[in-house]
Design a protein around this motif. Sequence first.
Motif, mmCIF file in Angstrom:
data_model
loop_
_atom_site.group_PDB
_atom_site.id
_atom_site.type_symbol
_atom_site.label_atom_id
_atom_site.label_comp_id
_atom_site.label_asym_id
_atom_site.label_seq_id
_atom_site.Cartn_x
_atom_site.Cartn_y
_atom_site.Cartn_z
ATOM 1 N N UNK A 273 -4.047 17.200 -18.636
ATOM 2 C CA UNK A 273 -5.273 16.424 -18.792
ATOM 3 C C UNK A 273 -6.488 17.268 -18.452
ATOM 4 N N UNK A 274 -7.607 16.901 -19.048
ATOM 5 C CA UNK A 274 -8.870 17.567 -18.763
ATOM 6 C C UNK A 274 -9.280 17.304 -17.316
ATOM 7 N N UNK A 275 -9.567 18.362 -16.585
ATOM 8 C CA UNK A 275 -9.997 18.234 -15.185
ATOM 9 C C UNK A 275 -11.501 18.005 -15.169
ATOM 10 N N UNK A 276 -11.892 16.772 -14.861
ATOM 11 C CA UNK A 276 -13.288 16.351 -14.895
ATOM 12 C C UNK A 276 -13.820 16.196 -13.483
ATOM 13 N N UNK A 277 -14.932 16.879 -13.191
ATOM 14 C CA UNK A 277 -15.620 16.713 -11.911
ATOM 15 C C UNK A 277 -16.843 15.824 -12.129
ATOM 16 N N UNK A 278 -16.915 14.731 -11.387
ATOM 17 C CA UNK A 278 -18.093 13.860 -11.403
ATOM 18 C C UNK A 278 -18.967 14.278 -10.227
ATOM 19 N N UNK A 279 -20.112 14.886 -10.529
ATOM 20 C CA UNK A 279 -20.962 15.477 -9.505
ATOM 21 C C UNK A 279 -22.130 14.554 -9.181
ATOM 22 N N UNK A 280 -22.177 14.072 -7.947
ATOM 23 C CA UNK A 280 -23.325 13.309 -7.467
ATOM 24 C C UNK A 280 -24.371 14.308 -6.982
ATOM 25 N N UNK A 281 -25.509 14.364 -7.699
ATOM 26 C CA UNK A 281 -26.495 15.411 -7.446
ATOM 27 C C UNK A 281 -27.503 15.047 -6.360
#
Length: 198
Positions: free
Chosen positions: A1-9
């Motif tokens: 699976x695609x490794x997705x990082x959700x970044x809270x900026x």
Amino acid sequence: MTRLHVVSAATRPTSSGRPLAQWVTGQARAHGGFDVTPVDLAEIALPFLDEPEYASTGNYAHQHTRDWSALIDSADAFVFVLPMYNGGFTAPFKNAIDFLYNEWKGKPVGIVSYSAGPTGGAPAAEMLLPVLTRLGMLPAEHSVAIPGIPKLIGAEGFEAPEALAGELAAVLADVAELAAKREAELAAELAAEAVVTV
């Protein structure tokens, strides 16, 4: 699976972006096509850029940079959840981007912006796009801009307006498509190299 990082900026301790990023993370997991990792810039707590060499060299003198490099390098794609301050995106987020170069390059990215006012942070997203393009990232065609963010934060966290899940789904679909295309291109390059070396 695609490794997705959700970044809270956001880095403010009271930021509305944190519960929003948690909601985005949940939606990305529900999508089913991603291995999702939440990343909170406030927890990462990078100092102002203090590396003696250019980021493009990949020669990092400090452990905090090496840790940040490993985290970003481990992702195939990103969703950035970013606030707008004074019409633009934040200095801590630009700082975090500037620590690295090759770790961002060629990777898909979706943008979810927000603001207390009526724009939903769209001007911040527009300001960010040239930076992402210069890095060689692949911005999603769709984006999400959320106005009036303080009114959407309740006791249970972020309370998404009815249409928002569909808007975010379009962003995630773009990111998944871009990631699949990139993976196919990388596989083709590896196959070509294998033929050459045989």
